[in-house]
Design a protein around this motif. Structure first.
Motif, mmCIF file in Angstrom:
data_model
loop_
_atom_site.group_PDB
_atom_site.id
_atom_site.type_symbol
_atom_site.label_atom_id
_atom_site.label_comp_id
_atom_site.label_asym_id
_atom_site.label_seq_id
_atom_site.Cartn_x
_atom_site.Cartn_y
_atom_site.Cartn_z
ATOM 1 N N LEU A 53 -99.250 -44.754 -116.085
ATOM 2 C CA LEU A 53 -99.178 -45.223 -114.702
ATOM 3 C C LEU A 53 -97.750 -45.578 -114.312
ATOM 4 N N LYS A 54 -97.011 -46.195 -115.222
ATOM 5 C CA LYS A 54 -95.617 -46.546 -114.936
ATOM 6 C C LYS A 54 -94.763 -45.293 -114.748
ATOM 7 N N ALA A 55 -95.064 -44.240 -115.507
ATOM 8 C CA ALA A 55 -94.324 -42.976 -115.353
ATOM 9 C C ALA A 55 -94.600 -42.357 -113.979
ATOM 10 N N ILE A 56 -95.845 -42.423 -113.536
ATOM 11 C CA ILE A 56 -96.176 -41.899 -112.204
ATOM 12 C C ILE A 56 -95.521 -42.753 -111.132
ATOM 13 N N ALA A 57 -95.542 -44.080 -111.291
ATOM 14 C CA ALA A 57 -94.893 -44.969 -110.326
ATOM 15 C C ALA A 57 -93.397 -44.653 -110.229
ATOM 16 N N SER A 58 -92.778 -44.367 -111.350
ATOM 17 C CA SER A 58 -91.355 -43.990 -111.352
ATOM 18 C C SER A 58 -91.139 -42.685 -110.600
ATOM 19 N N GLU A 59 -92.079 -41.747 -110.753
ATOM 20 C CA GLU A 59 -91.986 -40.473 -110.018
ATOM 21 C C GLU A 59 -92.138 -40.713 -108.522
ATOM 22 N N ILE A 60 -93.028 -41.612 -108.133
ATOM 23 C CA ILE A 60 -93.182 -41.954 -106.717
ATOM 24 C C ILE A 60 -91.874 -42.534 -106.188
ATOM 25 N N ASP A 61 -91.283 -43.475 -106.910
ATOM 26 C CA ASP A 61 -90.012 -44.077 -106.485
ATOM 27 C C ASP A 61 -88.904 -43.029 -106.400
ATOM 28 N N ARG A 62 -88.819 -42.159 -107.409
ATOM 29 C CA ARG A 62 -87.792 -41.116 -107.413
ATOM 30 C C ARG A 62 -87.963 -40.187 -106.219
ATOM 31 N N ARG A 82 -103.882 -48.999 -109.337
ATOM 32 C CA ARG A 82 -103.323 -48.613 -108.042
ATOM 33 C C ARG A 82 -102.194 -49.556 -107.628
ATOM 34 N N LYS A 83 -102.286 -50.818 -108.036
ATOM 35 C CA LYS A 83 -101.197 -51.759 -107.747
ATOM 36 C C LYS A 83 -99.914 -51.329 -108.450
ATOM 37 N N VAL A 84 -100.031 -50.827 -109.676
ATOM 38 C CA VAL A 84 -98.859 -50.325 -110.392
ATOM 39 C C VAL A 84 -98.273 -49.125 -109.650
ATOM 40 N N LEU A 85 -99.133 -48.233 -109.189
ATOM 41 C CA LEU A 85 -98.669 -47.017 -108.514
ATOM 42 C C LEU A 85 -98.036 -47.313 -107.158
ATOM 43 N N VAL A 86 -98.695 -48.112 -106.358
ATOM 44 C CA VAL A 86 -98.227 -48.387 -104.998
ATOM 45 C C VAL A 86 -97.149 -49.467 -104.995
ATOM 46 N N HIS A 87 -97.277 -50.449 -105.858
ATOM 47 C CA HIS A 87 -96.372 -51.595 -106.015
ATOM 48 C C HIS A 87 -95.701 -52.039 -104.712
ATOM 49 N N ILE A 94 -103.458 -44.256 -100.611
ATOM 50 C CA ILE A 94 -104.462 -43.855 -101.596
ATOM 51 C C ILE A 94 -105.535 -43.058 -100.867
ATOM 52 N N VAL A 95 -105.861 -41.883 -101.402
ATOM 53 C CA VAL A 95 -106.970 -41.074 -100.903
ATOM 54 C C VAL A 95 -108.023 -41.056 -102.004
ATOM 55 N N TYR A 96 -109.189 -41.583 -101.693
ATOM 56 C CA TYR A 96 -110.278 -41.688 -102.666
ATOM 57 C C TYR A 96 -111.290 -40.564 -102.448
ATOM 58 N N LEU A 97 -111.447 -39.735 -103.469
ATOM 59 C CA LEU A 97 -112.434 -38.649 -103.445
ATOM 60 C C LEU A 97 -113.729 -39.190 -104.025
#
Length: 172
Positions: A53-62, A82-87, A94-97
Motif C-alpha cells: 500500500l505504501k508503494a502504491i501511495a508513493s506512486e500516487i504522490d509521484r 484507503r487512508k494510506v492510499l489517499v492520505h 475511490i471507485v468501489y466496484l
C-alpha cells in the motif's frame, strides 16, 4: 477498489482509455513474497499489505507531483488501507466496484493466468469494508457491461463525453 474478480483492472483500463489517463495495475507493486503467498492459497495479513500500500501511495504522490493523471486498480479492502492510499489528498477518489459473492465467484472460476486463486475469495469478502459516505466514494454495481460501468463512473464523477474529448486534445 473491490475484491479480486470484481473487474478492477478491466474497468481501470477502460476508464483510463476513455479519459486519456494512464492505467496502473496495483498488483505490480506487490513484493514477490506477497505474490508467492497468494499463489499458494494463503491470504495476506495487514503486515503483508502495508509495504504494498505504501508503494502504491508513493506512486500516487509521484504521479500527482509530475502533473500526470492515472487510474490505479487496487483492492483497498479496508478503510485503513484507503487512508494510506489517499492520505488526505483531495485529488484522489475511490471507485468501489460492488458485486455479489456469487457473481464474483463465477468470474474467478472463469479467469485464467492470475496468481490470486478463487479459494481466497471468502477471505477477501471477510476483509472487505465497503467505503462509507465520509470517504466520498463513487460506488458502482458490477452487474452491467464494462462500458456501462465506466459510463456510470464518469457520470458520478461529472465527466461528460465533451470533457472526455477535451482531455484527449490536451494530452501531449
Amino acid at each position: 477498489m473491490g475484491v479480486s474478480g470484481s473487474g478492477k483492472s478491466t474497468i481501470a483500463d477502460k476508464l483510463a482509455g476513455r479519459i486519456g489517463w494512464r492505467s496502473v495495475d496495483g498488483d505490480k507493486f506487490h513484493p514477490a513474497s506477497n505474490v508467492a503467498k497468494m499463489s499458494a492459497g494463503h491470504p495476506l495479513t495487514d503486515e503483508d499489505r502495508w509495504p504494498w500500500l505504501k508503494a502504491i501511495a508513493s506512486e500516487i504522490d509521484r504521479t500527482c507531483k509530475a502533473g500526470e493523471r492515472a487510474v490505479i486498480a487496487c483492492s483497498a479492502l479496508k478503510r485503513s488501507y484507503r487512508k494510506v492510499l489517499v492520505h488526505g489528498r483531495s485529488d484522489v477518489r475511490i471507485v468501489y466496484l460492488d458485486g455479489s459473492r456469487e457473481v464474483i465467484a463465477e468470474r474467478l472460476a472463469n479467469r485464467k493466468g492470475h496468481f490470486m486463486p478463487a479459494g481466497l475469495l471468502d477471505s477477501q469478502f471477510k476483509t472487505l469494508e465497503p467505503p462509507d459516505r465520509a470517504e466520498n466514494p463513487v460506488t458502482v454495481s458490477i452487474d452491467a457491461s464494462p462500458d456501462a460501468i465506466v459510463d456510470d463512473i464518469m457520470r458520478q464523477l461529472g465527466i461528460s463525453l465533451a470533457d472526455n474529448s477535451a482531455a484527449h486534445r490536451n494530452q501531449p
